[in-house]
Design an enzyme around this catalytic site. Sequence first.
Site, PDB file in Angstrom:
ATOM      1  N   GLY A 194       9.258  -0.091  -4.435  1.00 29.73           N
ATOM      2  CA  GLY A 194       8.919   1.163  -3.776  1.00 29.73           C
ATOM      3  C   GLY A 194       7.452   1.197  -3.405  1.00 29.73           C
TER       4      GLY A 194
ATOM      5  N   ASP B 227       0.299 -12.605 -14.713  1.00 30.27           N
ATOM      6  CA  ASP B 227       0.246 -12.502 -13.252  1.00 30.27           C
ATOM      7  C   ASP B 227      -1.157 -12.216 -12.735  1.00 30.27           C
ATOM      8  OD1 ASP B 227       1.465 -12.833 -10.832  1.00 30.27           O
ATOM      9  OD2 ASP B 227       2.208 -10.775 -10.686  1.00 30.27           O
TER      10      ASP B 227
ATOM     11  N   LYS C 239       3.077   5.123  -8.462  1.00 27.51           N
ATOM     12  CA  LYS C 239       3.908   3.955  -8.145  1.00 27.51           C
ATOM     13  C   LYS C 239       5.365   4.347  -8.307  1.00 27.51           C
ATOM     14  CE  LYS C 239       4.683  -0.857  -9.673  1.00 27.51           C
ATOM     15  NZ  LYS C 239       4.026  -2.028 -10.288  1.00 27.51           N
TER      16      LYS C 239
ATOM     17  N   LEU D 124      -0.610   3.704  -0.354  1.00 28.80           N
ATOM     18  CA  LEU D 124      -1.729   2.776  -0.607  1.00 28.80           C
ATOM     19  C   LEU D 124      -1.271   1.329  -0.561  1.00 28.80           C
ATOM     20  CD1 LEU D 124      -3.328   4.588  -3.675  1.00 28.80           C
ATOM     21  CD2 LEU D 124      -4.220   4.535  -1.342  1.00 28.80           C
ATOM     22  N   GLY D 125      -0.005   1.119  -0.874  1.00 31.25           N
ATOM     23  CA  GLY D 125       0.489  -0.250  -0.883  1.00 31.25           C
ATOM     24  C   GLY D 125       1.980  -0.243  -1.127  1.00 31.25           C
ATOM     25  N   LYS D 126       2.545  -1.441  -1.036  1.00 33.17           N
ATOM     26  CA  LYS D 126       3.980  -1.561  -1.184  1.00 33.17           C
ATOM     27  C   LYS D 126       4.277  -2.507  -2.332  1.00 33.17           C
ATOM     28  CE  LYS D 126       7.934  -2.896   1.542  1.00 33.17           C
ATOM     29  NZ  LYS D 126       8.361  -3.683   2.690  1.00 33.17           N
ATOM     30  N   GLY D 127       5.156  -2.080  -3.207  1.00 31.36           N
ATOM     31  CA  GLY D 127       5.550  -2.939  -4.321  1.00 31.36           C
ATOM     32  C   GLY D 127       6.951  -3.456  -4.097  1.00 31.36           C
ATOM     33  N   GLY D 128       7.478  -4.128  -5.080  1.00 30.22           N
ATOM     34  CA  GLY D 128       8.806  -4.708  -4.968  1.00 30.22           C
ATOM     35  C   GLY D 128       9.914  -3.660  -4.930  1.00 30.22           C
TER      36      GLY D 128
HETATM   37  P1  ADP Z   1       4.706  -4.450  -7.634  1.00 34.17           P
HETATM   38  O1  ADP Z   1       4.743  -4.623  -9.115  1.00 34.17           O
HETATM   39  O2  ADP Z   1       6.004  -3.937  -7.136  1.00 34.17           O
HETATM   40  O3  ADP Z   1       4.182  -5.639  -6.914  1.00 34.17           O
HETATM   41  P2  ADP Z   1       2.131  -3.224  -7.571  1.00 34.17           P
HETATM   42  O4  ADP Z   1       1.831  -2.600  -8.891  1.00 34.17           O
HETATM   43  O5  ADP Z   1       1.513  -4.538  -7.311  1.00 34.17           O
HETATM   44  O6  ADP Z   1       3.694  -3.248  -7.352  1.00 34.17           O
HETATM   45  O7  ADP Z   1       1.723  -2.185  -6.428  1.00 34.17           O
HETATM   46  C1  ADP Z   1       1.949  -2.458  -5.063  1.00 34.17           C
HETATM   47  C2  ADP Z   1       0.698  -2.240  -4.242  1.00 34.17           C
HETATM   48  O8  ADP Z   1       0.275  -0.879  -4.351  1.00 34.17           O
HETATM   49  C3  ADP Z   1      -0.518  -3.043  -4.696  1.00 34.17           C
HETATM   50  O9  ADP Z   1      -0.550  -4.311  -4.096  1.00 34.17           O
HETATM   51  C4  ADP Z   1      -1.677  -2.169  -4.246  1.00 34.17           C
HETATM   52  O10 ADP Z   1      -1.956  -2.344  -2.882  1.00 34.17           O
HETATM   53  C5  ADP Z   1      -1.150  -0.771  -4.427  1.00 34.17           C
HETATM   54  N1  ADP Z   1      -1.514  -0.222  -5.729  1.00 34.17           N
HETATM   55  C6  ADP Z   1      -0.890  -0.460  -6.911  1.00 34.17           C
HETATM   56  N2  ADP Z   1      -1.467   0.183  -7.920  1.00 34.17           N
HETATM   57  C7  ADP Z   1      -2.512   0.868  -7.398  1.00 34.17           C
HETATM   58  C8  ADP Z   1      -3.511   1.749  -7.955  1.00 34.17           C
HETATM   59  N3  ADP Z   1      -3.531   2.030  -9.250  1.00 34.17           N
HETATM   60  N4  ADP Z   1      -4.428   2.268  -7.116  1.00 34.17           N
HETATM   61  C9  ADP Z   1      -4.398   1.964  -5.797  1.00 34.17           C
HETATM   62  N5  ADP Z   1      -3.497   1.150  -5.222  1.00 34.17           N
HETATM   63  C10 ADP Z   1      -2.540   0.601  -5.998  1.00 34.17           C
HETATM   64 MG    MG Z   2       4.820  -5.952 -10.426  1.00 36.25          MG
END
Ligand code: ADP
Ligand code: MG
Length: 546
Positions: free
Chosen positions: A202, A317, A219, A196-200
């Site tokens: 994983g 944030d 996550k 669904l998305g990429k975090g720092g």
């Molecule tokens: P990080 O803290 O590493 O930035 P995030 O929590 O922002 O990670 O998650 C990274 C991405 O994953 C988000 O920008 C979003 O696109 C997707 N994402 C995160 N949490 C959810 C969720 N609960 N449902 C759907 N997508 C999510």
């Molecule tokens: Mg974060």
Amino acid sequence: MDIGGLETVVANSAYVSARGSIDGAAAATMRDKKYRSKLNLPHIRQCEQMKTIVDTSFDSMCVRQPIGKRLFQQYLESEADYKNPVDLWKDIEDYIVAQENDRAKKAQKIVNKYYESSSKNFCDFLGDKAVSRVKEDFKNIRGDLFKESEQQLLVHLEAKALTGFKDSMYFLRYVQFKWLESQPVAEDWFMDFRVLGKGGFGEVHACQMKATGKMYANKKLNKKRLKKRKGYDGAIIEKRILAKVHSRFIVTLAYAFQTKTDLCLVMTIMNGGDLRFHMYNVDEKNPGFNETRACYYTAQIICGLEHLHQHRIVYRDLKPENVLLDDAGHVRLSDLGLAVELPPGKDKTQGYAGTPGFMAPELLQKKEYDYTVDYFTLGVTLYEMVAAKGPFRCRGEQVDNNEVTRRILNDPVSYPPTFSQELKDLCEGLMEKDPEKRLGFKNNECAELKNQSFFKELNWGRLEAGMLPPPFVPDPKMVYAKDIDDVGAFSTVKGVVIDNKDDEFYTEFATGNVPIPWQEEMIETGVFGELNIWGQNGKLPNDLDP
Ligand code: ADP
Ligand code: MG
Ligand code: MG
């Protein structure tokens, strides 16, 4: 179509079909039978230890934990003495979630049944003052009309019924569920769907709890990447805070576990994408939201912030990217990785944290600060939702962070002529440079902020109960995430060795099921009902027969 495009199409279709079948009864058909059969109540003889360690305080066991509360109510229903209080309790709950046009009728019924001394169901434990207040006020159909009565009801039940409950078979059943809740979960309980998305640290994947069919977001935090980039503290703080808050305006953590390579946070899935995407990518020629839509999201964000602040958590944030939409179009705050909790007795914190262009002046000046910083970021977010650009940046401008900081500290904000006076006033109140004068969280609530004229059309009671229809409903067939190829891969982490000390940390992190969301999942997917079977004719069921 190339292979990458095809991969996205296949992954999207599996994900869309899994998520579409998950409402209520349909979840049962999506379950994996093998895993469902692992969710079984143990014989009560197996729970001796659990019996001695479960939390039996009234508020936690009988009110806050959903399964504890159900069983407590079932106990009350089984005893003639508690018939009136339990009926009143359920009628009040029913009133709170009712549509406004049904409320007047329901309130009248409740008053006639329980508040009139001539009624056979009269509840004499309600204080005279509370009774007269409800009778005077019930035509106003406020959400909190029965709040005082409910509190008195709970005080009454705690004094009269708690001991009886603890001696009953309903309590033993509670202990059985707590045993089941305490069982470990691991990776194999979840089926992964597309990213669904990429975090720092994983990727975040859609996933499905096999035993119940419920969809979540998983996550993943890569262990080696975490270690290399010193992410342990942040990871444990995010996990602790997510597990502690329970609000419909913040993503909820349901499970925390580890795999060989990752730490995993399983949380509320938000299928509708983030606000940034909706502002800029849905209608590129016409970015941003109208004021009505911005007002709705801002109100939900305020409810989320208020909840965090009541739990002494500074978010730090807030920005459109971190506000996510669910299937219905409600929003929740996510990504609590930069949040901090103020310890008891300490009302300020310090530290540079946030996103350039959003951070409050007092934080940028390295002063001590508190919840006030989150209302500055709220002002920036609200401004951007309507203006489709940040207040400290011109559209399309490349500007370095020092210049943005300088502007935040010194420059007044200028407003597009399209902004209504109410919106402008609110933005100014929030982006006030002096934290003392800024709108925000006062006396443990956001009452003053909620009373601003920008919100004059908004029914806060209904919004807080999740009953106010959202201004936009995401398309259930649409995938609000980047194509798989565009998410971007991680580079492999080299030169990191995991040792015993790391393993200790992972064990501390991997606490398994989080009680309240786990219990909600069991109830909502019907598993609780399937397991909570009682014997015929007052006989104990086998699993409770000593
Ligand atoms: P990080 O803290 O590493 O930035 P995030 O929590 O922002 O990670 O998650 C990274 C991405 O994953 C988000 O920008 C979003 O696109 C997707 N994402 C995160 N949490 C959810 C969720 N609960 N449902 C759907 N997508 C999510
Ligand atoms: Mg974060
Ligand atoms: Mg993020």
